[in-house]
Design an enzyme around this catalytic site. Structure first.
Site, short mmCIF file in Angstrom:
data_model
loop_
_atom_site.label_atom_id
_atom_site.label_comp_id
_atom_site.label_asym_id
_atom_site.label_seq_id
_atom_site.Cartn_x
_atom_site.Cartn_y
_atom_site.Cartn_z
N CYS A 11 37.63 38.98 31.46
CA CYS A 11 38.56 39.00 32.79
C CYS A 11 39.31 40.52 32.50
O CYS A 11 38.68 41.21 32.08
CB CYS A 11 39.49 37.76 32.46
SG CYS A 11 40.60 37.74 31.07
N ARG A 17 42.36 34.33 31.20
CA ARG A 17 41.42 33.55 31.89
C ARG A 17 40.27 33.57 30.67
O ARG A 17 39.75 32.48 30.78
CB ARG A 17 41.05 34.12 33.19
CG ARG A 17 42.21 34.07 34.42
CD ARG A 17 41.81 34.94 35.45
NE ARG A 17 42.17 36.08 35.35
CZ ARG A 17 41.71 37.43 36.07
NH1 ARG A 17 41.22 36.99 37.30
NH2 ARG A 17 41.84 38.71 35.70
N ASP A 128 43.97 35.64 39.24
CA ASP A 128 44.73 36.02 38.00
C ASP A 128 46.02 35.43 37.99
O ASP A 128 46.75 35.25 39.01
CB ASP A 128 44.78 37.70 38.32
CG ASP A 128 45.45 38.06 37.19
OD1 ASP A 128 46.15 37.47 36.17
OD2 ASP A 128 45.55 39.63 37.13
P1 4NP Z 1 43.71 38.20 32.53
O1 4NP Z 1 45.28 38.35 33.05
O2 4NP Z 1 42.95 39.36 33.14
O3 4NP Z 1 43.34 36.66 32.85
O4 4NP Z 1 43.81 38.35 31.11
C1 4NP Z 1 45.75 39.69 33.08
C2 4NP Z 1 46.33 39.99 31.90
C3 4NP Z 1 47.20 41.16 31.87
C4 4NP Z 1 47.30 41.91 32.91
C5 4NP Z 1 46.56 41.56 34.11
C6 4NP Z 1 45.96 40.39 34.35
N1 4NP Z 1 47.83 43.18 32.92
O5 4NP Z 1 47.87 43.75 33.87
O6 4NP Z 1 48.41 43.53 31.88
#
Ligand code: 4NP
Length: 159
Positions: A11, A17, A128
């Site tokens: 992800c 995720r 997300d």
């Molecule tokens: P993930 O969610 O991709 O599902 O782990 C996110 C976690 C952090 C960020 C974006 C999405 N971020 O921009 O820091």
């Protein structure tokens, strides 16, 4: 000894995720008694959360659904595209980001959208949850439970 199938969930941040997918898939393969046949890991396109545990909201929702997330975030490496047999992404941004990292068609062929393995749910991506509320985290778990069951059904054909 039979070769293990290696799986990498990807992800953006590797704190919501993909750690959740890793936790769910590990639970399913243990339940099915086939965990010794797999190597499972997760990674993120970004390094913003390098070495951090999964997001506390994701961990809480996971815990309430019977999963303990114990991974630390890591950024994906170029060599992951060689090392892993199956690479499962959550959304188009992940897909395109990984596509740009590939250096040959055999790497590209390993990249799949995890929602393509959904059986009961219909979704084109795993949204997300990072900037949203509780329901987003629940939706992630619902989608990933369905997709991971479907993924194992497919992989059992090549086990
Ligand atoms: P993930 O969610 O991709 O599902 O782990 C996110 C976690 C952090 C960020 C974006 C999405 N971020 O921009 O820091």
């Amino acid at each position: 000894m039979q070769k293990k199938i290696s799986i990498l969930f990807v992800c953006l941040g590797n704190i919501c995720r993909s750690p959740m997918a890793e936790g769910i898939f590990n639970t399913i393969i243990a339940r099915e008694g086939v965990d010794h046949r797999f190597e499972v890991d997760s990674a993120g396109l970004l390094n913003f959360h390098q070495d951090e545990m999964a997001d506390s909201r994701m961990r809480l929702h996971a815990h309430n659904r019977g999963y303990e997330l114990v991974t630390r975030s890591r950024q994906i490496l170029k060599n992951d595209l060689n090392r892993f047999d199956w690479i499962l992404v959550m959304d188009e941004q992940n897909y395109e980001g990984l596509h740009r990292m590939t250096t040959d068609p055999s790497q590209f062929a390993k990249i799949h959208r995890i929602t393509d393995f959904c059986v009961n749910k219909k979704a084109a991506h795993v949204p997300d949850p990072y900037y949203g509320g509780d329901q987003g985290f629940e939706d992630v778990i619902d989608l990933l439970e369905d997709a991971c069951e479907g993924l194992l059904t497919e992989l059992k054909k090549v086990l």
